[in-house]
Scaffold this motif. Structure first.
Motif, PDB file in Angstrom:
ATOM      1  N   LEU A 238       0.695  -1.724  -0.263  1.00  0.00           N
ATOM      2  CA  LEU A 238       0.052   0.289   0.295  1.00  0.00           C
ATOM      3  C   LEU A 238       0.433   1.045   0.111  1.00  0.00           C
ATOM      4  O   LEU A 238       1.466   1.336   1.248  1.00  0.00           O
ATOM      5  N   GLY A 239       0.554   1.993  -1.200  1.00  0.00           N
ATOM      6  CA  GLY A 239       1.433   3.835  -0.877  1.00  0.00           C
ATOM      7  C   GLY A 239       0.385   4.488  -0.351  1.00  0.00           C
ATOM      8  O   GLY A 239      -0.424   4.636  -1.067  1.00  0.00           O
ATOM      9  N   LEU A 240       1.081   5.354   0.510  1.00  0.00           N
ATOM     10  CA  LEU A 240       0.006   6.189   1.340  1.00  0.00           C
ATOM     11  C   LEU A 240       0.710   7.128   1.326  1.00  0.00           C
ATOM     12  O   LEU A 240       2.025   7.794   1.357  1.00  0.00           O
ATOM     13  N   VAL A 241      -0.021   8.490   0.396  1.00  0.00           N
ATOM     14  CA  VAL A 241       0.813   9.705   0.009  1.00  0.00           C
ATOM     15  C   VAL A 241       0.025  10.854   0.317  1.00  0.00           C
ATOM     16  O   VAL A 241      -1.083  10.583   0.729  1.00  0.00           O
ATOM     17  N   GLY A 242       0.782  12.032   0.328  1.00  0.00           N
ATOM     18  CA  GLY A 242       0.431  13.036   0.418  1.00  0.00           C
ATOM     19  C   GLY A 242       1.497  13.901   0.981  1.00  0.00           C
ATOM     20  O   GLY A 242       1.893  13.727   1.042  1.00  0.00           O
TER      21      GLY A 242
ATOM     22  N   GLY B  30       4.993 -12.647   1.737  1.00  0.00           N
ATOM     23  CA  GLY B  30       3.837 -12.647   1.973  1.00  0.00           C
ATOM     24  C   GLY B  30       3.885 -11.657   2.748  1.00  0.00           C
ATOM     25  O   GLY B  30       2.583 -11.245   3.778  1.00  0.00           O
ATOM     26  N   THR B  31       5.396 -10.411   3.182  1.00  0.00           N
ATOM     27  CA  THR B  31       4.721 -10.219   3.941  1.00  0.00           C
ATOM     28  C   THR B  31       4.438  -9.100   3.265  1.00  0.00           C
ATOM     29  O   THR B  31       4.729  -8.235   2.599  1.00  0.00           O
ATOM     30  N   ALA B  32       3.294  -7.539   4.122  1.00  0.00           N
ATOM     31  CA  ALA B  32       2.921  -6.878   3.373  1.00  0.00           C
ATOM     32  C   ALA B  32       3.613  -5.431   3.701  1.00  0.00           C
ATOM     33  O   ALA B  32       4.195  -5.582   4.826  1.00  0.00           O
ATOM     34  N   LEU B  33       3.711  -4.468   2.913  1.00  0.00           N
ATOM     35  CA  LEU B  33       4.368  -3.256   3.156  1.00  0.00           C
ATOM     36  C   LEU B  33       3.106  -1.558   2.928  1.00  0.00           C
ATOM     37  O   LEU B  33       2.715  -1.833   2.031  1.00  0.00           O
ATOM     38  N   ILE B  34       3.373  -1.225   3.810  1.00  0.00           N
ATOM     39  CA  ILE B  34       2.759   0.252   3.820  1.00  0.00           C
ATOM     40  C   ILE B  34       3.852   0.795   3.699  1.00  0.00           C
ATOM     41  O   ILE B  34       4.905   1.554   4.838  1.00  0.00           O
ATOM     42  N   TRP B  35       4.018   1.501   2.357  1.00  0.00           N
ATOM     43  CA  TRP B  35       5.400   2.385   2.187  1.00  0.00           C
ATOM     44  C   TRP B  35       4.144   4.072   2.565  1.00  0.00           C
ATOM     45  O   TRP B  35       3.448   4.519   1.181  1.00  0.00           O
ATOM     46  N   ILE B  36       4.992   5.267   3.159  1.00  0.00           N
ATOM     47  CA  ILE B  36       4.919   6.297   3.154  1.00  0.00           C
ATOM     48  C   ILE B  36       5.963   7.763   2.251  1.00  0.00           C
ATOM     49  O   ILE B  36       7.133   6.902   2.613  1.00  0.00           O
ATOM     50  N   THR B  37       5.078   8.168   1.662  1.00  0.00           N
ATOM     51  CA  THR B  37       5.961   8.482   0.639  1.00  0.00           C
ATOM     52  C   THR B  37       5.063  10.025  -0.380  1.00  0.00           C
ATOM     53  O   THR B  37       3.734  10.375   0.364  1.00  0.00           O
ATOM     54  N   HIS B  38       4.866  10.994  -0.509  1.00  0.00           N
ATOM     55  CA  HIS B  38       4.584  11.781  -1.070  1.00  0.00           C
ATOM     56  C   HIS B  38       5.337  11.681  -3.004  1.00  0.00           C
ATOM     57  O   HIS B  38       4.742  12.981  -3.542  1.00  0.00           O
ATOM     58  N   ASP B  39       5.514  10.843  -3.094  1.00  0.00           N
ATOM     59  CA  ASP B  39       6.643  10.734  -4.483  1.00  0.00           C
ATOM     60  C   ASP B  39       5.325   9.262  -5.366  1.00  0.00           C
ATOM     61  O   ASP B  39       5.701   8.159  -5.062  1.00  0.00           O
ATOM     62  N   LEU B  40       4.786   9.987  -6.056  1.00  0.00           N
ATOM     63  CA  LEU B  40       3.290   9.264  -7.065  1.00  0.00           C
ATOM     64  C   LEU B  40       4.011   9.138  -7.877  1.00  0.00           C
ATOM     65  O   LEU B  40       3.687   7.302  -8.064  1.00  0.00           O
ATOM     66  N   SER B  41       5.270   9.088  -8.109  1.00  0.00           N
ATOM     67  CA  SER B  41       5.898   8.276  -9.298  1.00  0.00           C
ATOM     68  C   SER B  41       6.133   7.027  -8.828  1.00  0.00           C
ATOM     69  O   SER B  41       6.254   5.561  -9.802  1.00  0.00           O
TER      70      SER B  41
ATOM     71  N   ASP C  20       0.355  -2.098  -4.870  1.00  0.00           N
ATOM     72  CA  ASP C  20      -0.390  -2.666  -5.600  1.00  0.00           C
ATOM     73  C   ASP C  20      -1.608  -1.980  -5.125  1.00  0.00           C
ATOM     74  O   ASP C  20      -2.937  -1.707  -5.811  1.00  0.00           O
ATOM     75  N   LYS C  21      -1.788  -0.874  -4.016  1.00  0.00           N
ATOM     76  CA  LYS C  21      -3.326   0.244  -4.174  1.00  0.00           C
ATOM     77  C   LYS C  21      -2.345   0.836  -3.453  1.00  0.00           C
ATOM     78  O   LYS C  21      -1.085   1.022  -2.409  1.00  0.00           O
ATOM     79  N   ILE C  22      -3.524   2.745  -3.335  1.00  0.00           N
ATOM     80  CA  ILE C  22      -3.135   3.553  -2.630  1.00  0.00           C
ATOM     81  C   ILE C  22      -4.037   4.306  -2.173  1.00  0.00           C
ATOM     82  O   ILE C  22      -5.194   3.429  -2.644  1.00  0.00           O
ATOM     83  N   ALA C  23      -3.627   4.957  -1.119  1.00  0.00           N
ATOM     84  CA  ALA C  23      -4.416   5.970  -0.373  1.00  0.00           C
ATOM     85  C   ALA C  23      -4.049   7.258  -0.198  1.00  0.00           C
ATOM     86  O   ALA C  23      -3.186   7.546   0.332  1.00  0.00           O
ATOM     87  N   VAL C  24      -4.585   8.107  -0.894  1.00  0.00           N
ATOM     88  CA  VAL C  24      -4.510   9.842  -0.689  1.00  0.00           C
ATOM     89  C   VAL C  24      -4.551  10.035   0.279  1.00  0.00           C
ATOM     90  O   VAL C  24      -5.694   9.427   1.058  1.00  0.00           O
TER      91      VAL C  24
ATOM     92  N   ILE D 265      -3.916   0.800  -7.864  1.00  0.00           N
ATOM     93  CA  ILE D 265      -3.185   1.921  -8.653  1.00  0.00           C
ATOM     94  C   ILE D 265      -3.775   1.983  -9.411  1.00  0.00           C
ATOM     95  O   ILE D 265      -3.393   2.948 -10.251  1.00  0.00           O
ATOM     96  N   ALA D 266      -3.397   0.809 -10.279  1.00  0.00           N
ATOM     97  CA  ALA D 266      -3.393   1.212 -12.042  1.00  0.00           C
ATOM     98  C   ALA D 266      -5.189   2.144 -11.958  1.00  0.00           C
ATOM     99  O   ALA D 266      -4.978   3.266 -13.181  1.00  0.00           O
ATOM    100  N   GLU D 267      -6.056   1.833 -11.531  1.00  0.00           N
ATOM    101  CA  GLU D 267      -7.064   2.410 -11.964  1.00  0.00           C
ATOM    102  C   GLU D 267      -7.556   3.434 -11.522  1.00  0.00           C
ATOM    103  O   GLU D 267      -7.729   4.755 -11.855  1.00  0.00           O
TER     104      GLU D 267
END
Length: 333
Positions: A38-42, A211-222, A229-233, A245-247
């Protein structure tokens, strides 16, 4: 085995100060499956890091969790609420089943202990093994994050490394016990592009293989677009849009997400000034009524003076694309 690993519902993390209550996280909902990234962005100050610290139980006074639940599921499907967990049980989880990679490696490395001492201690504290076994695992972890001559580096102290090398040691330490969940708070900011790519490859490989899950905190959308796999803004303490993420990247529905996408330099027309979202992010101490993005939004209407509920606007059956906006159906519909 239960597919869901983490379920955050209505999380509120507040800081009580002399000037008032700062609502850094104000009703966050997140769901994470095993092996999912999961990409956590903002923007800075939106509450991304505080959300990570809340999950890890690393808040310091005057911070407190004022409401909500953080359910962490075992492989048998049973869940524990991390909000109500004792400090002793939380310490047993940290570094073993849940790990965090901090933005500043100085917060996770002890300057007076050698690298091998710190890495082996992280292993011994959660599993019984010989010193030789621990050193072998530590050496392999340093190899995976691209540190040359790992045997020599294990004998070094943190001050003998560059900032980027220290960050790689911190990342290697976090993946030692192959945790079920890793929370990464902008860990590659200090690394050059080639090393960053290597770290992202290894982290993604770890998630796929173990099978490790990951929350990647960033401001870099690229960066997120090629990793998650998934994004949360996140904006002003709330998740305003989340989905595959694709949708979301192909058809963002929240005006703030659209603004972030337009702000990516590669999306800007050649020769034109770089796009920027008008105005400034509000202070968490003095949030506007209703939708927090309303003062900066060109679509704002009288309806936006109340807080919008999250709605599923996915175009794919069985897939959630949640958007917290009254006008989301007018965008990319």
């Amino acid at each position: 085995m239960s597919d869901t690993l983490l379920e955050v519902r209505g999380l509120q993390t507040w800081f009580d100060t002399r000037s008032g209550t700062i609502r850094s996280v104000n009703g966050v909902d997140l769901t994470l499956k095993r092996g999912e990234i999961l990409g956590l962005v903002g923007e800075s100050g939106s509450g991304k890091s505080v959300t990570g610290y809340s999950i890890m139980g690393l808040l310091e006074a005057p911070g407190r969790i004022a409401g909500g639940s953080i359910k962490f599921y075992g492989k048998n499907g049973t869940a524990v609420d991390l909000v109500n967990l004792s400090e002793e049980r939380m310490r047993a989880l940290r570094g073993d089943r849940i790990a965090m990679i901090f933005q500043d490696p100085a917060t996770s490395l002890n300057p007076v202990l050698r690298v091998d001492t710190q890495m082996c201690e992280a292993l011994h504290s959660h599993a019984r093994m010989s010193e030789t076994q621990a050193r072998d695992i530590a050496r392999e972890a340093l190899n995976r994050v691209g540190i040359p001559a790992p045997d020599e580096r294990l004998k070094s102290y943190p001050h003998q490394f560059s900032g980027g090398m220290r960050q790689r040691v911190a990342i290697a330490t976090a993946i030692l016990n192959k945790p079920e969940l890793i929370i990464a708070d902008e860990p590659t900011t200090a690394l050059d592009v080639t090393v960053q790519a290597q770290i992202l490859y290894e982290v993604k490989k770890l998630c796929r293989e173990s099978g490790t899950a990951l929350i990647w905190i960033t401001h870099d959308l690229s960066l997120v677009s090629g990793l998650a796999d998934k994004i949360a803004v996140m904006y002003a303490g709330r998740i305003v849009e989340t989905g595959p993420i694709a949708e979301v990247m192909a058809a963002p529905r929240h005006p703030y997400t659209i603004g972030l996408m337009k702000s990516i330099p590669s999306n800007n027309p050649r020769g034109q000034p770089l796009y920027q979202i008008p105005g400034m992010a509000p202070s968490a101490e003095n949030l506007p009524t209703g939708c927090a993005f309303r003062p900066r939004c060109e679509r704002a209407s009288a309806a936006c003076e109340s807080v919008p509920e999250a709605r599923d606007l996915s175009r794919t059956p069985g897939v959630e694309h949640m958007v917290r906006c009254f006008h989301a159906q007018e965008v990319n519909a």
